[in-house]
Design a protein around this motif. Structure first.
Motif, PDB file in Angstrom:
ATOM      1  N   GLY A   1      56.977 -27.089  43.532  1.00 19.57           N
ATOM      2  CA  GLY A   1      57.637 -28.412  42.784  1.00 19.57           C
ATOM      3  C   GLY A   1      56.601 -29.210  43.896  1.00 19.57           C
ATOM      4  N   ARG A   2      56.559 -30.578  43.343  1.00 23.34           N
ATOM      5  CA  ARG A   2      55.729 -31.507  44.321  1.00 23.34           C
ATOM      6  C   ARG A   2      56.161 -31.193  45.472  1.00 23.34           C
ATOM      7  NH1 ARG A   2      52.034 -33.285  40.724  1.00 23.34           N
ATOM      8  NH2 ARG A   2      52.255 -33.828  38.986  1.00 23.34           N
ATOM      9  N   GLU A   3      56.575 -31.806  45.887  1.00 18.40           N
ATOM     10  CA  GLU A   3      57.080 -32.097  46.679  1.00 18.40           C
ATOM     11  C   GLU A   3      57.115 -31.419  48.427  1.00 18.40           C
ATOM     12  OE1 GLU A   3      61.215 -33.309  50.188  1.00 18.40           O
ATOM     13  OE2 GLU A   3      61.216 -33.284  47.462  1.00 18.40           O
ATOM     14  N   ARG A   4      57.283 -29.773  48.001  1.00 20.87           N
ATOM     15  CA  ARG A   4      57.285 -28.326  48.748  1.00 20.87           C
ATOM     16  C   ARG A   4      54.925 -28.193  48.773  1.00 20.87           C
ATOM     17  NH1 ARG A   4      57.297 -26.143  53.180  1.00 20.87           N
ATOM     18  NH2 ARG A   4      56.942 -23.448  53.024  1.00 20.87           N
ATOM     19  N   ALA A   5      55.217 -28.429  47.247  1.00 13.78           N
ATOM     20  CA  ALA A   5      53.724 -27.926  47.511  1.00 13.78           C
ATOM     21  C   ALA A   5      52.816 -28.959  48.277  1.00 13.78           C
ATOM     22  CB  ALA A   5      53.159 -28.617  46.313  1.00 13.78           C
ATOM     23  N   GLU A   6      53.180 -30.393  48.306  1.00 11.08           N
ATOM     24  CA  GLU A   6      52.455 -31.484  49.302  1.00 11.08           C
ATOM     25  C   GLU A   6      52.691 -30.840  50.478  1.00 11.08           C
ATOM     26  OE1 GLU A   6      50.313 -33.895  50.951  1.00 11.08           O
ATOM     27  OE2 GLU A   6      50.154 -33.472  48.451  1.00 11.08           O
ATOM     28  N   GLU A   7      53.988 -30.484  51.230  1.00 11.46           N
ATOM     29  CA  GLU A   7      54.809 -29.787  51.915  1.00 11.46           C
ATOM     30  C   GLU A   7      53.299 -28.992  52.797  1.00 11.46           C
ATOM     31  OE1 GLU A   7      58.052 -28.527  52.132  1.00 11.46           O
ATOM     32  OE2 GLU A   7      58.730 -30.828  52.416  1.00 11.46           O
ATOM     33  N   VAL A   8      53.330 -28.217  51.996  1.00  6.31           N
ATOM     34  CA  VAL A   8      52.186 -26.814  52.333  1.00  6.31           C
ATOM     35  C   VAL A   8      50.777 -27.036  52.558  1.00  6.31           C
ATOM     36  CG1 VAL A   8      50.884 -24.423  51.618  1.00  6.31           C
ATOM     37  CG2 VAL A   8      53.666 -25.337  51.174  1.00  6.31           C
ATOM     38  N   LEU A   9      50.272 -28.366  51.396  1.00  4.44           N
ATOM     39  CA  LEU A   9      48.717 -29.022  51.725  1.00  4.44           C
ATOM     40  C   LEU A   9      48.658 -29.700  52.818  1.00  4.44           C
ATOM     41  CD1 LEU A   9      47.887 -29.693  48.318  1.00  4.44           C
ATOM     42  CD2 LEU A   9      47.224 -27.602  49.792  1.00  4.44           C
ATOM     43  N   SER A  10      49.822 -30.154  53.413  1.00  6.33           N
ATOM     44  CA  SER A  10      49.998 -31.368  54.842  1.00  6.33           C
ATOM     45  C   SER A  10      50.176 -30.289  55.999  1.00  6.33           C
ATOM     46  CB  SER A  10      50.525 -32.243  54.646  1.00  6.33           C
ATOM     47  OG  SER A  10      50.900 -32.939  53.530  1.00  6.33           O
ATOM     48  N   GLN A  11      50.456 -29.088  56.181  1.00  4.18           N
ATOM     49  CA  GLN A  11      50.887 -28.239  57.111  1.00  4.18           C
ATOM     50  C   GLN A  11      49.505 -27.568  57.216  1.00  4.18           C
ATOM     51  OE1 GLN A  11      53.142 -25.154  56.842  1.00  4.18           O
ATOM     52  NE2 GLN A  11      53.041 -24.744  59.558  1.00  4.18           N
ATOM     53  N   ALA A  12      48.926 -27.525  56.089  1.00  6.66           N
ATOM     54  CA  ALA A  12      47.444 -26.887  55.937  1.00  6.66           C
ATOM     55  C   ALA A  12      46.341 -27.998  56.186  1.00  6.66           C
ATOM     56  CB  ALA A  12      47.086 -25.940  54.615  1.00  6.66           C
ATOM     57  N   ARG A  13      46.473 -28.568  55.955  1.00  6.28           N
ATOM     58  CA  ARG A  13      45.415 -29.714  56.289  1.00  6.28           C
ATOM     59  C   ARG A  13      45.778 -30.428  58.388  1.00  6.28           C
ATOM     60  NH1 ARG A  13      46.493 -32.392  51.716  1.00  6.28           N
ATOM     61  NH2 ARG A  13      48.221 -33.729  52.328  1.00  6.28           N
ATOM     62  N   ALA A  14      46.389 -30.605  58.807  1.00  3.52           N
ATOM     63  CA  ALA A  14      46.957 -30.206  60.239  1.00  3.52           C
ATOM     64  C   ALA A  14      46.744 -29.277  60.880  1.00  3.52           C
ATOM     65  CB  ALA A  14      48.731 -30.434  60.173  1.00  3.52           C
ATOM     66  N   SER A  15      46.190 -28.050  59.977  1.00  3.96           N
ATOM     67  CA  SER A  15      46.828 -26.514  61.312  1.00  3.96           C
ATOM     68  C   SER A  15      45.266 -26.129  61.238  1.00  3.96           C
ATOM     69  CB  SER A  15      47.457 -25.783  60.680  1.00  3.96           C
ATOM     70  OG  SER A  15      47.833 -25.439  59.692  1.00  3.96           O
ATOM     71  N   MET A  16      44.336 -26.787  60.188  1.00  3.11           N
ATOM     72  CA  MET A  16      42.995 -25.845  59.224  1.00  3.11           C
ATOM     73  C   MET A  16      41.484 -26.853  60.585  1.00  3.11           C
ATOM     74  SD  MET A  16      44.173 -23.953  56.101  1.00  3.11           S
ATOM     75  CE  MET A  16      42.805 -23.394  56.021  1.00  3.11           C
ATOM     76  N   ASP A  17      40.390 -26.576  60.500  1.00  4.75           N
ATOM     77  CA  ASP A  17      39.130 -27.643  60.886  1.00  4.75           C
ATOM     78  C   ASP A  17      38.849 -27.450  58.629  1.00  4.75           C
ATOM     79  OD1 ASP A  17      36.965 -25.573  59.646  1.00  4.75           O
ATOM     80  OD2 ASP A  17      37.307 -24.946  61.229  1.00  4.75           O
ATOM     81  N   GLU A  18      38.653 -28.846  58.938  1.00  4.09           N
ATOM     82  CA  GLU A  18      38.124 -29.202  57.853  1.00  4.09           C
ATOM     83  C   GLU A  18      37.128 -28.581  56.563  1.00  4.09           C
ATOM     84  OE1 GLU A  18      35.357 -33.199  55.236  1.00  4.09           O
ATOM     85  OE2 GLU A  18      35.304 -32.602  57.704  1.00  4.09           O
ATOM     86  N   ASP A  19      36.251 -27.544  56.692  1.00  2.98           N
ATOM     87  CA  ASP A  19      36.050 -26.892  56.487  1.00  2.98           C
ATOM     88  C   ASP A  19      36.729 -25.417  55.592  1.00  2.98           C
ATOM     89  OD1 ASP A  19      33.159 -28.050  56.806  1.00  2.98           O
ATOM     90  OD2 ASP A  19      31.926 -26.374  57.428  1.00  2.98           O
TER      91      ASP A  19
END
Length: 302
Positions: A204-222
């Protein structure tokens, strides 16, 4: 995927057109560098079982599900393959006899075989032909394992190889994909998709965005681009390639109450030493986790 599922494990799949193209591909070699949690491994498992269950005039067909090590291969494939293969397809119809846990083998009624194998020892798959092979986490496999050990096995009509996994820098995985994209390998296809393009199909779009946002916040760019955007990020000539002065540099005075650590490096001339301490962060940088100790570099000597 089908009107009548062979087993309950064949749950419906909501696919992006690129994933559907992979599912339908008849190419001999299919390279799928795609993001995490995005059906690439599931699709390859189903393709392998579908091929093994499809009637064929060829005798004693052999199918292999592979990963860099034996334990990885077991963890990735074994439970799902057992669940995807119906009892009526087994050699005698007796799972206790036809599914061999110690050998990681499933024996089929038409004389076929599905084997799970780690490629740290290529001999686990060598010694004959192969009608279908899946190699997962290819970026962590030995660079020569496909061309020297697997491709020579694909000699029978209809034999195919699915190579899947997340990108892992500009290594042999990247080189193989580039060869396919440039048309240097005959009858080979390339499929890829990003997390931002497909995760909403399952979460679902809301949960997908949560997962990706969390990944962006916890991982370096590469790392984020590699794991979630399926990008072969180029290597950088920095040990800490995610270093940003604005994020990681601020005054760190010596604290006489804390242990002082000295790290030496004698591999360059002149030798260098770094002075560091570990302490609970008390600053106001929102990108620093205040619940954990951080290592602060006070000074260097060279």
């Amino acid at each position: 995927m089908t009107a009548t599922a062979p087993t309950p494990r064949w749950t419906p799949a909501n696919l992006d057109p690129r994933q559907r193209a992979f599912w339908r591909s008849t190419a001999t070699i299919n390279a799928v560098p795609a993001c995490r949690r995005s059906w690439k491994t599931e699709g390859a498992k189903r393709r392998l079982v579908r091929a093994a269950l499809t009637p064929s005039p060829l005798p004693n067909r052999r199918f292999f599900a592979c990963a860099p090590t034996q334990q990885q291969a077991r963890d990735i494939f074994w439970a799902d393959l057992k669940a995807l293969v119906p009892v009526w397809a087994l050699k005698t119809g007796n799972p206790d006899r036809d599914i061999r846990e110690s050998d990681l083998e499933i024996h089929l009624r038409d004389g076929g075989l599905i084997r799970v194998a780690g490629l740290d020892r290529p001999a686990r798959v060598e010694g004959g032909f192969a009608d279908g092979v899946v190699v997962d986490e290819f970026g962590d496999c030995r660079p020569d394992v496909v061309e020297e050990h697997i491709l020579p096995m694909l000699v029978r009509p209809g034999a195919y190889l699915d190579i899947i996994g997340s990108p892992s820098g500009r290594n042999h995985w990247y080189s193989l994909v580039e060869r396919i994209k440039n048309g240097d390998l005959p009858n080979a296809a390339h499929f890829t998709w990003k997390g931002s393009e497909v995760l909403h199909l399952y979460l679902g779009r809301e949960r997908a965005e949560e997962v990706l946002s969390q990944a962006r916040a916890s991982m370096d760019e590469d790392a984020y681009l590699q794991e979630w955007e399926a990008a072969f990020t180029s290597p950088r000539n920095q040990v800490y390639y995610a270093f940003r002065a604005d994020d990681h540099v601020e005054p760190c005075p010596y604290d006489p109450k804390e242990t002082l650590f000295v790290g030496f490096d004698f591999n360059i001339s002149p030798g260098v030493a770094i002075l560091a301490q570990e302490r609970r962060y008390k600053g106001d940088n929102p990108k620093v986790n205040r619940s954990e100790d951080v290592t602060v570099c006070i000074d260097e000597i060279w």
